[in-house]
Design a protein around this motif. Structure first.
Motif, short mmCIF file in Angstrom:
data_model
loop_
_atom_site.label_atom_id
_atom_site.label_comp_id
_atom_site.label_asym_id
_atom_site.label_seq_id
_atom_site.Cartn_x
_atom_site.Cartn_y
_atom_site.Cartn_z
N VAL A 199 34.60 -14.88 1.03
CA VAL A 199 35.68 -13.90 1.14
C VAL A 199 36.93 -14.55 1.73
O VAL A 199 38.04 -14.35 1.22
CB VAL A 199 35.23 -12.67 1.95
N ILE A 200 36.76 -15.34 2.77
CA ILE A 200 37.92 -16.02 3.36
C ILE A 200 38.52 -17.00 2.36
O ILE A 200 39.73 -17.04 2.17
CB ILE A 200 37.53 -16.74 4.67
N GLY A 201 37.68 -17.79 1.71
CA GLY A 201 38.18 -18.75 0.72
C GLY A 201 38.87 -18.07 -0.44
O GLY A 201 39.90 -18.55 -0.93
N ASN A 202 38.34 -16.95 -0.90
CA ASN A 202 38.92 -16.24 -2.02
C ASN A 202 40.30 -15.67 -1.70
O ASN A 202 41.12 -15.48 -2.61
CB ASN A 202 37.99 -15.12 -2.48
N ALA A 203 40.58 -15.41 -0.43
CA ALA A 203 41.88 -14.86 -0.05
C ALA A 203 43.02 -15.86 -0.28
O ALA A 203 44.18 -15.47 -0.39
CB ALA A 203 41.85 -14.42 1.42
N GLY A 204 42.68 -17.15 -0.35
CA GLY A 204 43.67 -18.16 -0.71
C GLY A 204 44.47 -18.78 0.43
O GLY A 204 45.29 -19.65 0.19
N ALA A 205 44.22 -18.36 1.66
CA ALA A 205 44.97 -18.92 2.78
C ALA A 205 44.30 -20.17 3.36
O ALA A 205 44.97 -20.99 3.99
CB ALA A 205 45.13 -17.87 3.89
N LEU A 206 43.00 -20.27 3.16
CA LEU A 206 42.23 -21.39 3.72
C LEU A 206 41.29 -21.95 2.67
O LEU A 206 40.67 -21.20 1.92
CB LEU A 206 41.38 -20.92 4.91
N ASP A 207 41.19 -23.28 2.63
CA ASP A 207 40.09 -23.94 1.94
C ASP A 207 39.02 -24.12 3.00
O ASP A 207 39.28 -24.70 4.05
CB ASP A 207 40.54 -25.29 1.37
N ILE A 208 37.83 -23.61 2.76
CA ILE A 208 36.82 -23.51 3.82
C ILE A 208 35.50 -24.11 3.38
O ILE A 208 35.13 -24.04 2.20
CB ILE A 208 36.66 -22.03 4.25
N SER A 209 34.81 -24.73 4.33
CA SER A 209 33.45 -25.19 4.09
C SER A 209 32.62 -24.84 5.32
O SER A 209 33.15 -24.66 6.42
CB SER A 209 33.40 -26.70 3.82
N VAL A 210 31.31 -24.72 5.11
CA VAL A 210 30.41 -24.28 6.17
C VAL A 210 29.27 -25.28 6.31
O VAL A 210 28.71 -25.74 5.32
CB VAL A 210 29.81 -22.89 5.86
N THR A 211 28.92 -25.58 7.55
CA THR A 211 27.78 -26.43 7.86
C THR A 211 26.82 -25.64 8.74
O THR A 211 27.25 -25.03 9.73
CB THR A 211 28.22 -27.71 8.60
N VAL A 212 25.55 -25.62 8.37
CA VAL A 212 24.53 -25.01 9.22
C VAL A 212 24.24 -25.99 10.35
O VAL A 212 23.99 -27.17 10.11
CB VAL A 212 23.23 -24.73 8.43
N LEU A 213 24.30 -25.52 11.58
CA LEU A 213 24.03 -26.37 12.74
C LEU A 213 22.62 -26.11 13.24
O LEU A 213 22.13 -24.97 13.20
CB LEU A 213 25.04 -26.07 13.85
#
Length: 106
Positions: free
Chosen positions: A71-85
């Motif tokens: 959802v955040i990435g789709n908004a277009g303001a941020l390119d986002i990636s997630v890492t499981v810690l």
């Protein structure tokens, strides 16, 4: 709860929004997003360079983390990636597991 690290780089539009709102208002908005999904923010830091933003958050599960990211990435303001810690205790548990693996060519 599982722990995740979100790494984000601002797009041009996102940077314009950050300059307009400021860092603390964006922190509040991102915290509300994560809390709205049943999670909590452990830390949020801006950085010089790529990525521009780091968030360490607790969320209920992988599907929730993926939903937040999409959802955040789709908004277009941020390119986002997630890492499981994972915790050191989880690593200890992993070390104790027997894994049937054959390397290539062996």
């Amino acid at each position: 709860m599982r722990k995740y690290m979100f790494r984000s780089t601002y797009t041009q539009a996102g940077l314009a929004g950050l300059l307009k709102e400021g860092g603390t208002r964006r922190r509040k908005a991102l915290t509300q997003t994560i809390e709205g999904m049943g999670g909590s923010v452990e830390s949020l830091y801006y950085a010089f360079g790529d990525p521009d933003l780091y968030i360490i958050a607790d969320l209920p599960d992988d599907a929730t983390a993926a939903a937040v990211s999409m959802v955040i990435g789709n908004a277009g303001a941020l390119d986002i990636s997630v890492t499981v810690l994972v915790t050191p205790e989880t690593i200890d548990e992993a070390i104790g597991k027997s894994v049937p693996y054959r390397p290539p060519g062996a």
